[in-house]
Design a protein around this motif. Sequence first.
Motif, mmCIF file in Angstrom:
data_model
loop_
_atom_site.group_PDB
_atom_site.id
_atom_site.type_symbol
_atom_site.label_atom_id
_atom_site.label_comp_id
_atom_site.label_asym_id
_atom_site.label_seq_id
_atom_site.Cartn_x
_atom_site.Cartn_y
_atom_site.Cartn_z
ATOM 1 N N SER A 182 35.949 33.809 15.983
ATOM 2 C CA SER A 182 35.915 33.954 17.437
ATOM 3 C C SER A 182 34.528 33.738 18.013
ATOM 4 O O SER A 182 34.354 33.795 19.220
ATOM 5 N N MET A 201 34.450 32.024 27.297
ATOM 6 C CA MET A 201 34.818 33.329 27.836
ATOM 7 C C MET A 201 34.927 33.356 29.363
ATOM 8 O O MET A 201 35.536 34.251 29.911
ATOM 9 N N ASP A 254 37.241 35.231 34.338
ATOM 10 C CA ASP A 254 36.912 35.652 32.990
ATOM 11 C C ASP A 254 38.175 35.554 32.143
ATOM 12 O O ASP A 254 39.192 36.183 32.454
ATOM 13 N N ARG A 262 38.786 36.551 29.143
ATOM 14 C CA ARG A 262 39.094 37.689 28.275
ATOM 15 C C ARG A 262 39.787 38.792 29.057
ATOM 16 O O ARG A 262 40.765 39.375 28.609
ATOM 17 N N THR A 263 39.251 39.074 30.231
ATOM 18 C CA THR A 263 39.736 40.226 31.003
ATOM 19 C C THR A 263 40.742 39.845 32.071
ATOM 20 O O THR A 263 41.484 40.706 32.563
ATOM 21 N N GLY A 321 34.336 43.409 31.789
ATOM 22 C CA GLY A 321 34.052 43.033 30.416
ATOM 23 C C GLY A 321 33.765 44.234 29.537
ATOM 24 O O GLY A 321 34.214 44.303 28.381
ATOM 25 N N TRP A 354 37.027 46.031 28.914
ATOM 26 C CA TRP A 354 37.830 45.232 27.980
ATOM 27 C C TRP A 354 37.334 45.415 26.546
ATOM 28 O O TRP A 354 38.129 45.615 25.622
ATOM 29 N N ARG A 355 36.028 45.369 26.369
ATOM 30 C CA ARG A 355 35.453 45.531 25.028
ATOM 31 C C ARG A 355 35.730 46.918 24.466
ATOM 32 O O ARG A 355 36.036 47.071 23.276
ATOM 33 N N LYS A 377 39.266 47.074 23.339
ATOM 34 C CA LYS A 377 39.402 46.258 22.129
ATOM 35 C C LYS A 377 38.859 47.009 20.917
ATOM 36 O O LYS A 377 39.481 47.024 19.840
#
Length: 370
Positions: A316, A321, A334, A336-337, A359, A362-363, A366
Amino acid sequence: MLELDLTADIQALRSTFADIQAVVDVDALKADIDRLSEEAGAPDLWDDVDNAQKVTSRLSHRQAELKRITEIEQRLDDLEVLVELAIEMDDEDSADEARSELASLKDVIGQLEVQTLLDGEYDSRSAVVTIRSGAGGDDATDFAEMLLRMYLRWAERHKYPVKVMDTSYAEGAGIKSATFEVDVPYAYGTLSVEAGTHRLARISPFGGADKRQTSFAAVEVIPVMEEAVEVEVPEGDIRVDVFRSSGPGGQSVNTTDSAVRITHIPTGLVVSMQNEKSQIQNRAAAMRVLQTRLLLLKREEEAAKKKELAGTITASWGDQMRSYFLYGQQLVKDLRTGYEVGNPAVVFDGDLDGLIAAGIRWRKRKDDDD
């Protein structure tokens, strides 16, 4: 009679702020400041310059954290007094001021709440950010310069001290790369969610065909780590090139060859510095960044090996992103989010807090799921 009932909103803010204070552990923060202040006051502190700089830097950062907490607490108290005065005096101007202050406090406390999610090993440290242009010719180098301005404007909005350490200008438009340091607590944890590949789609201003052009830029974020000095770099493993600092179009900035480029031969890592006035200072700064990158590379390799042994490794690194669309539908998204901003102009002018907060959340989700 003026109606101004902000009690519920203020109580909600106080509740959120109390949770933040518990996570930050204000008592421990004060004890840490007392300990560092005692160390900083030692008569022989500057006998060891490196240690003295570490102590004073940590003290400054911790004091800034405490100041932010105490200032918010004082603003909450002042807001309650302002609301009472507005009601008592039946003053609409004071009521407007109270509503504005409430909105401002919601924003500040919201940002601080997001910061409490930054509990990674290096999240509390300052950050060094490097932007590199990718595929796309002049559009890519122009995009890299747009990203540099975007992050510098973001830091300016927050009054964060920034030092541009190196800039490599392109022959045409924009920059090939740039490196800068943001020296505030939690800069790394905050900006690390910006790391990755950014994509710009627009009608190119550099071509006459009025066709859509897609270009790319990479953003790298590393923490400023004291332990980086523990990484030994043999002289035989590096090549040091000295050159003259330059600005756009090759215009000379310094009259001496003070800029330094260090290449780590075994890994191919390259670090350039030209911000300092002397070659010695630039070499020291470049070595510090190189050591940090080597330390992180070593830890990444160790973590990847563990994942490989566990059978869960994923490729990854460097995935795209975020996309910026400057034609047709104006949008920053974004990937990812899923967070979107319908006005790219404000994003490129440094309004990144929503994207960054999304972000970070989200992290955190995750990491909790892993």
